[in-house]
Design an enzyme around this catalytic site. Structure first.
Site, mmCIF file in Angstrom:
data_model
loop_
_atom_site.group_PDB
_atom_site.id
_atom_site.type_symbol
_atom_site.label_atom_id
_atom_site.label_comp_id
_atom_site.label_asym_id
_atom_site.label_seq_id
_atom_site.Cartn_x
_atom_site.Cartn_y
_atom_site.Cartn_z
ATOM 1 N N ARG A 88 0.639 -1.048 0.114
ATOM 2 C CA ARG A 88 -0.024 0.241 -0.014
ATOM 3 C C ARG A 88 1.048 1.253 -0.360
ATOM 4 O O ARG A 88 0.811 2.254 -0.993
ATOM 5 C CB ARG A 88 -0.771 -0.148 1.000
ATOM 6 C CG ARG A 88 -2.056 1.079 1.145
ATOM 7 C CD ARG A 88 -2.845 0.969 0.220
ATOM 8 N NE ARG A 88 -2.680 1.546 -0.941
ATOM 9 C CZ ARG A 88 -2.882 1.785 -2.267
ATOM 10 N NH1 ARG A 88 -3.609 0.110 -2.127
ATOM 11 N NH2 ARG A 88 -2.516 2.284 -2.950
ATOM 12 N N LYS A 136 1.788 25.498 -3.110
ATOM 13 C CA LYS A 136 0.700 24.467 -2.903
ATOM 14 C C LYS A 136 1.038 22.645 -2.573
ATOM 15 O O LYS A 136 0.094 22.169 -3.429
ATOM 16 C CB LYS A 136 -0.617 25.038 -3.780
ATOM 17 C CG LYS A 136 -1.408 26.443 -3.602
ATOM 18 C CD LYS A 136 -2.248 26.821 -4.166
ATOM 19 C CE LYS A 136 -2.388 28.086 -4.036
ATOM 20 N NZ LYS A 136 -3.456 28.772 -4.848
ATOM 21 N N LYS A 189 3.175 39.077 -2.432
ATOM 22 C CA LYS A 189 2.024 39.169 -3.239
ATOM 23 C C LYS A 189 1.173 39.576 -2.243
ATOM 24 O O LYS A 189 1.890 40.812 -1.237
ATOM 25 C CB LYS A 189 1.717 37.452 -2.453
ATOM 26 C CG LYS A 189 2.345 36.068 -3.004
ATOM 27 C CD LYS A 189 1.824 34.948 -3.180
ATOM 28 C CE LYS A 189 0.609 34.790 -3.276
ATOM 29 N NZ LYS A 189 0.787 34.102 -5.240
ATOM 30 N N GLU A 223 3.294 39.832 -7.333
ATOM 31 C CA GLU A 223 2.293 40.552 -7.915
ATOM 32 C C GLU A 223 1.316 40.942 -8.005
ATOM 33 O O GLU A 223 1.625 42.467 -6.863
ATOM 34 C CB GLU A 223 1.278 39.125 -6.512
ATOM 35 C CG GLU A 223 -0.015 38.831 -6.898
ATOM 36 C CD GLU A 223 -0.658 37.883 -6.564
ATOM 37 O OE1 GLU A 223 -0.400 36.177 -6.052
ATOM 38 O OE2 GLU A 223 -1.654 38.762 -5.474
ATOM 39 N N ASP A 235 -1.604 38.680 -11.683
ATOM 40 C CA ASP A 235 -2.770 37.551 -11.221
ATOM 41 C C ASP A 235 -4.380 37.294 -11.032
ATOM 42 O O ASP A 235 -5.044 38.589 -11.368
ATOM 43 C CB ASP A 235 -2.863 38.169 -9.452
ATOM 44 C CG ASP A 235 -4.060 37.343 -8.466
ATOM 45 O OD1 ASP A 235 -4.111 35.852 -8.632
ATOM 46 O OD2 ASP A 235 -4.171 37.892 -7.145
#
Length: 279
Positions: free
Chosen positions: A99, A134, A166, A196, A217
């Site tokens: 697994r 992410k 950002k 950004e 963005d």
């Protein structure tokens, strides 16, 4: 990008501890310790393979003299029904590692396959496909490795790689010009700065303070085309936000340099692979 063996080993050990804990109550009570077995990794879908060496390492960590033969390597295309590798050793080893090995192999192959599919969609344009931060906690190295196997590029690996302002940084740091100047006064000569922007006015301000990369963005394609014209090669342009397989070709045709996609790592579908005991 290469995977460090110590990272892979630590990851596998953690996964095995999570899965087995103290004993495998089924295998240890059913299978004699001396029983030998053989099994095949079988592809049940079509796509780009990634992680076969990681999967094999699961078994060799459990049993150092475990034997195997790999027929298809990372980066190669597999078809449904292909035998990817054969493994031989204690039957207990095969059952205990199955697994964990499949979880890693299926996840990495899913990322490589999705990345490769998107890379092919933008072929013939100037755009390269990149991942983001992410990623699933603890899995970033194997996820970013899988992106490169699929033909994509890695964005910054972590917060230490490059300075990236950002929207929250800009809003909290006093605006674009002030934030960039403050950063530049403290950064060494090796550190790049990405910024950004949310509109063309912010783009023009970003160009005036000489940043290295500008992230566009959630802009529509027409606005991005104007951004490419305004920038005229003065900085790399990265498109990001809400980009899908259906829309990415249009984004690439605006002339941007990079398209970053968080879905490559945070919501990819596992590639269907099984491990079957040879009777």
């Amino acid at each position: 990008m290469m995977l460090n063996q110590f990272y892979v080993d630590d990851l596998i050990k953690s996964a095995l501890k999570e899965d087995i804990n103290y004993i495998d109550i089924t295998t240890d009570n059913l299978i004699p310790q001396e029983q030998e077995g053989e099994a095949n990794f079988l592809a049940k879908a079509e796509g780009v393979l990634c992680g076969i060496d990681v999967a094999i390492r699961v078994f060799t960590l459990i049993q150092p003299d475990f034997q195997y033969e790999i027929f298809i390597n990372d980066g190669e295309y597999v078809k449904k029904g292909d035998i990817i590798a054969t493994v031989k050793g204690k039957t207990r080893t095969i059952l205990k590692g199955e697994r964990t090995a499949l979880n890693l192999l299926q996840h990495m192959s899913g990322i490589a396959t999705m990345t490769n599919r998107i890379v092919k969609i933008v072929e013939g344009t100037n755009a390269s496909i990149a991942d983001t931060r992410k990623t699933l906690p603890g899995l970033r190295p194997i996820q970013k490795y899988a992106v490169t196997v699929g033909g994509g590029k890695n964005h910054r690996y972590n917060l230490s790689d490059a300075a990236m302002l950002k929207d929250n940084h800009i809003d909290a740091g006093g605006g674009i010009t002030g934030a960039v100047k403050k950063l530049r006064s403290k950064l060494g000569h090796m550190a790049k700065v990405e910024l950004e922007v949310r509109n063309l006015d912010e783009l023009k301000e970003a160009l005036s303070v000489d940043v290295d990369v500008i992230m566009l963005d959630n802009m529509d394609n027409e606005t991005m085309k104007k951004a490419v014209e305004i920038t005229n090669g003065k900085a790399l342009l990265e498109a990001s936000g809400g980009i899908t397989e259906e829309t990415i070709r249009g984004v690439a045709e605006t002339g941007v340099d990079i398209i970053s996609i968080g879905a490559l790592t945070h919501s990819v579908k596992a590639f269907d692979i099984s491990l079957k005991i040879v009777k």
